[in-house]
Write a protein that holds these residues in place. Structure first.
Motif, short mmCIF file in Angstrom:
data_model
loop_
_atom_site.label_atom_id
_atom_site.label_comp_id
_atom_site.label_asym_id
_atom_site.label_seq_id
_atom_site.Cartn_x
_atom_site.Cartn_y
_atom_site.Cartn_z
N SER A 12 5.05 -11.88 32.42
CA SER A 12 4.64 -10.59 31.87
C SER A 12 5.46 -9.46 32.49
N THR A 13 5.79 -9.60 33.78
CA THR A 13 6.63 -8.58 34.42
C THR A 13 8.00 -8.54 33.77
N HIS A 14 8.52 -9.69 33.41
CA HIS A 14 9.82 -9.74 32.74
C HIS A 14 9.77 -8.99 31.41
N LYS A 15 8.74 -9.26 30.61
CA LYS A 15 8.64 -8.60 29.31
C LYS A 15 8.49 -7.08 29.46
N ILE A 16 7.69 -6.66 30.42
CA ILE A 16 7.53 -5.22 30.67
C ILE A 16 8.83 -4.62 31.18
N GLY A 30 12.21 0.20 23.75
CA GLY A 30 11.38 0.33 24.93
C GLY A 30 9.94 0.66 24.60
N LEU A 31 9.74 1.59 23.68
CA LEU A 31 8.39 2.00 23.30
C LEU A 31 7.61 0.85 22.68
N ARG A 90 3.06 -3.04 23.42
CA ARG A 90 2.38 -4.34 23.27
C ARG A 90 1.40 -4.60 24.41
N PHE A 91 1.67 -4.00 25.55
CA PHE A 91 0.80 -4.21 26.71
C PHE A 91 -0.26 -3.13 26.85
N ALA A 101 4.44 1.99 34.73
CA ALA A 101 3.26 1.74 35.56
C ALA A 101 2.03 1.45 34.71
N GLY A 102 1.89 2.15 33.59
CA GLY A 102 0.74 1.93 32.72
C GLY A 102 0.71 0.52 32.16
N ALA A 103 1.87 0.03 31.76
CA ALA A 103 1.95 -1.33 31.23
C ALA A 103 1.62 -2.35 32.32
#
Length: 342
Positions: free
Chosen positions: A78-82, A121-122, A127-128, A180-182
């Motif tokens: 998930s960190t990769h996708k963000i 990016g948006l 998605r998260f 940070a929000g994601a």
């Protein structure tokens, strides 16, 4: 400070997460290449140009999601996708900064690539955050960052109240709250820590940037918090210094105490960040976590510079030129270390 033992904390952190960070770049650039290789190449150029201007040392903005991952043991997938979405937004902000600071005609491919980075990016970040408590805050972060970027453009060449400079300088960096929000949405257990920690970093990042770029900012009449503090009581001094060397500029930053005041603010903010890591993330500062090492090392470097400035502050004017020059050499070396670390 012994330069033979200098450890660049950003380089150390990058090496520990190099595979993940390079994979993030690869994923984003391949996605853009899938639309047009021209767009992928323009995005690569934005990153490469920024890296060159930073002496080819890692960029703190690019490292940010992996610093949070390291601190809270976030899931790597998930960190990769963000991080892919964040890198697109980060490159878009670099694209904007370049154009705002140095307005010039844009080639179509570069303009379109910038727009595509913002869209990519948006969508990735959304998605998260969709249907989470962070959905609205992400929207506000984009808007607030743009508003303060406009204020920076409008007032950067003017000397104003330091508090006002600080507010819009911090506001420009609110874009980091998008990432940070994601991360908070995906790591609800540590959500409060992630958002509080990030907010604390916003002004730290700007102060560090002010120190790293003080020569370029002065040359372009960009009165950052640092330069505004040094010249606010002498409107003609910057004109007198223009024909002279960067050495005279540094001397003025030291004599007025402006450099020490900004360094002290950085140390105070880093103390808060380290305290948050220790107390809220329940992380032992004695562990080998890369992100902990990063902030502790940066704190050490800033403290060393502050001690050097504090010891010489009151008597610097009265020192003979040769002694002043030796002290300025040391200060320049410290600034270089801090700049390359961030």
């Amino acid at each position: 400070m012994n330069h033979t033992s200098i450890i660049n904390p950003s380089v150390t952190f990058f090496r520990n997460y190099e595979e993940s960070i390079l994979q993030t770049r690869k994923s984003l650039f391949e996605e853009l290449d899938g639309i047009s290789t021209d767009f992928g190449n323009e995005a690569r150029k934005i990153l490469e140009t920024k890296l060159r201007s930073n002496n080819n040392t890692p960029l703190l903005g690019e490292l940010f999601p992996w610093i949070i991952k390291d601190l809270v043991n976030a899931n790597i997938e998930s960190t990769h996708k963000i991080s892919v979405g964040w890198l697109a937004i980060y490159l878009y902000t670099l694209f904007l900064d370049e154009h705002v600071d140095n307005p010039k005609p844009l080639e179509p491919n570069k303009f379109l690539a910038g727009s595509l980075l913002a869209k990519t990016g948006l969508l990735q970040i959304s998605r998260f955050t969709n249907n989470t408590p962070y959905e609205n805050s992400i929207d506000k972060a984009f808007s607030f960052s743009a508003k303060n970027q406009q204020l920076d453009t409008k007032f950067q060449k003017e000397k104003t109240e330091t508090d006002f400079k600080e507010k819009y300088s911090e506001g420009k960096n609110h874009i980091v709250l998008v990432c940070a929000g994601a991360l908070a949405a995906e790591n609800s257990k540590h959500a409060e820590f992630i958002t509080t920690f990030t907010k604390n970093l916003l002004l730290t990042l700007q102060y560090l940037d002010d120190i790293a770029d003080y020569q370029e900012d002065f040359a372009s009449d960009n009165f950052t918090v640092l330069l505004n503090d040094a010249f606010k009581n002498n409107s003609e001094l910057n004109l007198l210094l223009k024909p002279n060397t960067n050495r005279e500029l540094l001397r003025e930053l030291v004599v007025t105490g402006a450099l020490q005041r900004v360094v002290e603010k950085i140390i105070s903010l880093l103390n808060q960040s380290i305290l948050l890591i220790k107390n809220e993330a329940k992380i032992d500062l004695g562990t080998s976590k890369s992100a902990v090492d990063f902030f502790l090392t940066l704190h050490t470097y800033c403290t060393s510079l502050n001690n050097l400035l504090r010891i010489n502050q009151n008597s610097f004017r009265s020192f003979p030129p040769k002694k002043q020059s030796v002290i300025l050499d040391k200060i320049e070396n410290h600034i270089t270390i801090i700049a390359q670390s961030t």
